[in-house]
Design a protein around this motif. Structure first.
Motif, short mmCIF file in Angstrom:
data_model
loop_
_atom_site.label_atom_id
_atom_site.label_comp_id
_atom_site.label_asym_id
_atom_site.label_seq_id
_atom_site.Cartn_x
_atom_site.Cartn_y
_atom_site.Cartn_z
N ALA A 109 0.80 -1.23 0.00
CA ALA A 109 0.00 0.00 0.00
C ALA A 109 0.83 1.28 0.00
CB ALA A 109 -0.92 0.01 1.22
N GLN A 110 2.04 1.23 0.57
CA GLN A 110 2.86 2.45 0.68
C GLN A 110 3.15 3.05 -0.68
OE1 GLN A 110 6.43 1.43 2.84
NE2 GLN A 110 5.47 1.72 4.80
N PRO A 111 3.32 4.34 -0.81
CA PRO A 111 3.35 5.34 0.26
C PRO A 111 2.03 6.07 0.47
CG PRO A 111 4.21 6.33 -1.70
CD PRO A 111 3.82 4.90 -2.06
N ASP A 112 1.07 5.88 -0.42
CA ASP A 112 -0.13 6.71 -0.36
C ASP A 112 -1.32 6.07 0.35
OD1 ASP A 112 -0.25 4.89 -2.46
OD2 ASP A 112 -1.63 6.11 -3.62
N ARG A 113 -1.19 4.80 0.76
CA ARG A 113 -2.28 4.12 1.46
C ARG A 113 -1.74 3.39 2.69
NH1 ARG A 113 -4.08 0.40 -3.18
NH2 ARG A 113 -1.86 0.57 -3.55
N VAL A 114 -2.66 3.10 3.61
CA VAL A 114 -2.33 2.38 4.83
C VAL A 114 -3.22 1.15 4.90
CG1 VAL A 114 -2.34 2.51 7.36
CG2 VAL A 114 -1.70 4.51 6.01
#
Length: 132
Positions: A66-71
């Protein structure tokens, strides 16, 4: 957000249960768990400990995907316990089943030291937008 690529991720529950992350990537995350100290009253590896190992490995892999824009946030876990283990170390390996924009699902196979399957688990994570 933690930099998982720089160092193996750790958490207080990992320290409490003795979980060691052996390797971590979005494609495969491997970790170990000692049976000693993680048993139920009848001396077998506790199913909850297997679930903690499975969720940790799959969540780490999903977070790396998911990185960097999601968790990645775990939303569903299920596990089938195939055999009892009384001693030694078990090893879990998480591999992706599905990786999309909003969810990631990983299978986790946990084996004993003789490479016999102890548990099969599946974790689905919701991939929410990262916030600062």
């Amino acid at each position: 957000m933690p930099d998982f690529a720089a160092a193996p991720p750790s958490a207080p529950i990992h320290e409490r249960l003795g979980i060691t992350i052996v390797s971590a990537s979005a494609d495969r995350c491997v970790g170990t768990l000692p049976v000693e100290g993680n048993t139920q009253p009848f001396g077998l590896l506790h199913g909850g400990a297997s679930c903690v190992l499975a969720e940790s490995l799959a969540s780490i892999a999903a977070m790396l995907y998911a990185q960097p824009d999601r968790v990645a946030v775990g939303v569903d876990i299920n596990a089938t316990h195939h055999r009892g283990v009384r001693s030694g170390i078990v090893t879990g390996v998480a591999t992706p089943v599905h990786r999309g924009q909003s969810t990631a699902t990983y299978d986790v196979v946990i084996t004993d030291e003789q490479e016999r399957r102890v548990c099969t688990a599946r974790l689905t994570c919701y991939l929410r937008p990262a916030t600062s």
